[in-house]
Design a protein around this motif. Sequence first.
Motif, short mmCIF file in Angstrom:
data_model
loop_
_atom_site.label_atom_id
_atom_site.label_comp_id
_atom_site.label_asym_id
_atom_site.label_seq_id
_atom_site.Cartn_x
_atom_site.Cartn_y
_atom_site.Cartn_z
N LEU A 326 31.19 -2.55 -34.95
CA LEU A 326 31.86 -3.30 -36.01
C LEU A 326 30.92 -3.53 -37.19
CD1 LEU A 326 33.86 -5.98 -33.96
CD2 LEU A 326 34.76 -3.97 -35.13
N GLY A 327 29.62 -3.68 -36.88
CA GLY A 327 28.65 -3.81 -37.95
C GLY A 327 28.57 -2.55 -38.80
N PHE A 328 28.67 -1.40 -38.13
CA PHE A 328 28.70 -0.13 -38.88
C PHE A 328 29.99 0.00 -39.68
CE2 PHE A 328 25.75 1.27 -35.43
CZ PHE A 328 24.67 1.60 -36.24
N ALA A 329 31.11 -0.43 -39.07
CA ALA A 329 32.42 -0.23 -39.70
C ALA A 329 32.63 -1.12 -40.91
CB ALA A 329 33.52 -0.49 -38.67
N GLY A 330 32.04 -2.31 -40.91
CA GLY A 330 32.20 -3.22 -42.04
C GLY A 330 33.65 -3.60 -42.25
N GLY A 331 34.11 -3.50 -43.50
CA GLY A 331 35.48 -3.89 -43.83
C GLY A 331 36.52 -2.82 -43.56
N THR A 332 36.11 -1.65 -43.03
CA THR A 332 37.07 -0.57 -42.80
C THR A 332 38.07 -0.90 -41.70
OG1 THR A 332 35.57 0.55 -41.25
CG2 THR A 332 35.45 1.20 -43.57
N VAL A 333 37.75 -1.90 -40.85
CA VAL A 333 38.71 -2.27 -39.80
C VAL A 333 39.97 -2.86 -40.40
CG1 VAL A 333 36.95 -2.61 -38.03
CG2 VAL A 333 37.60 -4.52 -39.51
N ALA A 334 39.89 -3.29 -41.65
CA ALA A 334 41.06 -3.83 -42.35
C ALA A 334 41.53 -2.89 -43.45
CB ALA A 334 40.75 -5.21 -42.93
N ARG A 335 41.12 -1.62 -43.37
CA ARG A 335 41.60 -0.61 -44.33
C ARG A 335 42.87 -0.01 -43.76
NH1 ARG A 335 37.09 3.40 -46.02
NH2 ARG A 335 36.32 1.43 -46.91
N PHE A 336 44.01 -0.51 -44.23
CA PHE A 336 45.29 -0.21 -43.60
C PHE A 336 45.82 1.16 -44.01
CE2 PHE A 336 44.93 -4.81 -43.97
CZ PHE A 336 45.21 -5.21 -42.67
N ILE A 337 46.56 1.78 -43.07
CA ILE A 337 47.27 3.00 -43.39
C ILE A 337 48.54 2.62 -44.14
CG2 ILE A 337 46.38 4.29 -41.41
CD1 ILE A 337 48.97 3.67 -39.94
N SER A 338 49.15 3.57 -44.82
CA SER A 338 50.36 3.29 -45.60
C SER A 338 51.47 4.23 -45.15
CB SER A 338 50.09 3.47 -47.10
OG SER A 338 51.23 3.12 -47.85
N PRO A 339 52.31 3.79 -44.20
CA PRO A 339 53.39 4.65 -43.71
C PRO A 339 54.32 5.06 -44.84
CG PRO A 339 53.15 2.66 -42.36
CD PRO A 339 52.34 2.46 -43.59
N PRO A 340 54.81 6.30 -44.86
CA PRO A 340 55.67 6.78 -45.95
C PRO A 340 56.95 5.95 -46.10
CG PRO A 340 54.88 8.60 -44.61
CD PRO A 340 54.50 7.35 -43.89
N LEU A 341 57.54 5.56 -44.98
CA LEU A 341 58.81 4.84 -45.05
C LEU A 341 58.62 3.36 -45.37
CD1 LEU A 341 60.72 6.43 -42.02
CD2 LEU A 341 60.86 7.04 -44.45
N HIS A 342 57.46 2.81 -44.99
CA HIS A 342 57.21 1.38 -45.23
C HIS A 342 55.81 1.20 -45.81
CE1 HIS A 342 60.83 0.30 -42.99
NE2 HIS A 342 60.45 1.17 -42.06
N PRO A 343 55.57 1.62 -47.04
CA PRO A 343 54.23 1.48 -47.62
C PRO A 343 53.82 0.02 -47.74
CG PRO A 343 55.88 2.10 -49.29
CD PRO A 343 56.55 2.23 -47.96
N GLY A 344 52.57 -0.25 -47.33
CA GLY A 344 52.05 -1.61 -47.40
C GLY A 344 52.49 -2.50 -46.26
N ARG A 345 53.32 -1.99 -45.35
CA ARG A 345 53.83 -2.83 -44.26
C ARG A 345 52.73 -3.34 -43.33
NH1 ARG A 345 57.26 -6.63 -42.66
NH2 ARG A 345 57.75 -6.48 -40.43
N PRO A 346 51.78 -2.50 -42.86
CA PRO A 346 50.73 -3.02 -41.96
C PRO A 346 49.92 -4.15 -42.58
CG PRO A 346 50.78 -0.62 -41.89
CD PRO A 346 51.68 -1.05 -43.01
N GLN A 347 49.59 -4.02 -43.87
CA GLN A 347 48.82 -5.07 -44.54
C GLN A 347 49.63 -6.35 -44.65
OE1 GLN A 347 47.36 -3.92 -48.36
NE2 GLN A 347 46.12 -5.77 -48.64
N GLU A 348 50.91 -6.21 -44.92
CA GLU A 348 51.77 -7.39 -45.02
C GLU A 348 51.87 -8.10 -43.68
OE1 GLU A 348 56.45 -8.56 -46.01
OE2 GLU A 348 55.76 -6.47 -46.08
N VAL A 349 52.00 -7.34 -42.59
CA VAL A 349 52.09 -7.93 -41.25
C VAL A 349 50.81 -8.70 -40.92
CG1 VAL A 349 52.20 -7.40 -38.78
CG2 VAL A 349 53.76 -6.26 -40.38
N ALA A 350 49.67 -8.11 -41.26
CA ALA A 350 48.39 -8.76 -40.96
C ALA A 350 48.24 -10.05 -41.75
CB ALA A 350 47.24 -7.81 -41.27
N ARG A 351 48.64 -10.04 -43.03
CA ARG A 351 48.50 -11.24 -43.86
C ARG A 351 49.46 -12.34 -43.39
NH1 ARG A 351 45.47 -11.20 -48.15
NH2 ARG A 351 46.62 -12.98 -49.03
N ILE A 352 50.65 -11.96 -42.96
CA ILE A 352 51.60 -12.96 -42.46
C ILE A 352 51.05 -13.60 -41.19
CG2 ILE A 352 53.86 -13.23 -41.35
CD1 ILE A 352 54.96 -11.19 -43.33
N ALA A 353 50.48 -12.76 -40.29
CA ALA A 353 49.92 -13.30 -39.05
C ALA A 353 48.76 -14.24 -39.32
CB ALA A 353 49.45 -12.14 -38.16
#
Length: 739
Positions: A326-353
Amino acid sequence: MSRYLFGLGRLVARRRWWVLAVWVVLLAGAIGFAVGTGGKTTDSFTVPGTESQDAVSLLQQRMPAFSGAQMQVVFATPGMVKVTDSQPSAQIEQVMAELKGLSQAAAVVDPFQAKTVSPDQRVALGSVQFSVSAGEVTEETLGEVDRIAEPARDAGLEVEFSGAVYPGFTAEVPETPEIFGIAAAFGILLITFGAVVAAGLPIVTALIGVGIGLTGILGVASFVDVPAAATSLALMLGLSCGIDYALFILSRHRHNIVLGIPAAESIPLAVGTAGSSVVFAAVTVIIALCGLSVAGIPFLTVMGLTAAGAVLVAMLVALTLLPALLGFAGGTVARFISPPLHPGRPQEVARIAAYEPERTVGHAWGRFVTRFRIPLLVLGIAVLGVLAVPVTRIHLGLPSGESQPESSTAHKAYDLASRSFGPGFNGPLLVVTDLSNATSQDAAQTVMSRLRQEPNVAAVQPGGTGDGLVLIQVVPKTGPDDTATADLVSRLRDDRADIVNGTGATYLIGGTTAANIDTSNRLAEALPVFLAVVVGLALVLLTIAFRTVLVPLSSIVGFILSVFAALGAQVAVFQWGWGADLFGVVKTQTLSFLPIIILAIIFGLSSDYQIFVVSRIKEEHSRTADAITSVQNGVAHSARVVTAAALIMFAVFVAFTTVDNPIVKPLAFTLAVGVLLDAFIVRLTLVPAVMALIGNRMWYHPRWFARYVPDLDIEGVELERRFERDAEAEVPQSFTGTS
């Protein structure tokens, strides 16, 4: 505990290159250890202190050539051809003559000499007595057996093998289940985190842990007998626990990142909070697995210790290697993918949680459970109770040819012998008769005559002599897995005095069938003791963890319901044959050691989910002091992670149900059912419902209780409070993790 884990997390994150190097060296060393020692697992079982094992010891002392494993050779002719016809009989005699030349063969019995030819003369039974145990018969010897049988097969004869050892009896578990399990786990993690790096890290760390665990077991196998099933069990637990433990810590770290906490501070905080639950959960699994030694059965003890070792490695990897990565990964663990049908959905789910947990599906489920707690309690207990009903008809035994896949040579040999001679010819009893103090010349004949008069005896045959011993084969009318055969063994032992009366002879009942019966009886006797040990252990550990009595009691009741429901499903499918075609199983008895192993593993895994769910509920209760709100918020924070963890374990176990192995398949099936039931019905439904029903009294404990039970702070509440105070003071660099 949390402050020490915080310090560990901070140290390994800062010294991540050193930590990575240490684990790489450990992995290389474990591989070198396994390759250098050349250790191999075995399928032979010994149970000291049983009469069947005493019979083996007597043979080793006075007739060592007959103390080894036995292989049955079954010949069958096609069409109307008979085994007594000139060409088939010549082929059979040629095969048996060449088998006599095997380096490890002590005696070979020709079917024509023994007159073991079926009434229709279509099937003949021969046998090979090895001078060594099943685990010591070399692959070269078994390969030679196959080569010797090949000309007879080419000539049209069907040649099949069964017994304690035969070509292919140690079929290796393929790599497909691991690949499927890992692929499924990655997919679940990708959905859970919505980030490729976050989904991949638990897989990488788990694979490193499994690699060290399995190679270590193979290295140990060169010094002690390790059952072949031990590697599969260690692989299943090492892989599933390794991913789950990393998931618990990583989810907390990613939650911190989304809240805006820098990675350098989030890593030790995640290890100090979620890491406490990981330690407690892993230690619970380890102690439960080590507790298998209470049965006093060596192979079961080894299985428990090796699996415990795999879980220990998984825990250490999650607490050290994962934070380093995790020290090597830094902030990339929160670098979300963007699904074509629901862009930004993973980031939105994480922020709501992170910021609005009351909007999550987990919180909605928590509200549903607290609102309908009584109906859900009744329904959940009823479902588990119905699933547990088949346990009342459980029939314990060990694998025989009948339980092997229908395509295997052992199953074919079993069917041929059963149809042509009777099922008892697949598991004859070996009566080791000592004539050292015999009072007459015909003592052996007298004993054999009396044995023939016993109920359920199909045949009695002499099997060899030497040094005052006479070996007598008693063939039951029923198969080796039939309860009537177990009754016959008990009766021959109980009637020993009458059978040898006036002869001066003594005897011991041994052989593979008797050994399996003795093992099953020993395990059945040990089961209540082990259950008491596990329940007592759960009460102590969970009482220390949560500093209350009611939480451990609810956990224990839920654990018992989960275990018996899982075992009931196993009995229905494997013993009764319900859905056997769907699951690709052969209808047979329940493995005698399966209940005790399931008790240990489900106890440990259920404690994992119990600790993770209840610790979040307790954490919320310490802030709100409101039972209903704390249950809803606690479930909201834990439901997504526990769901992912349970589905990963379920996927790994289901993958191993595809293996055509009579030990691995039922074990994997029962664990898969047990994990699913325990996680979703017990931990995410029944336990929160009980906590909502009892209310604040769930956390009550008398004042004297607080003095004697230590506060381990596994929720990390004090740690987070200290962190928040330091953050508010804007001096996070001074935070030392002490409390």
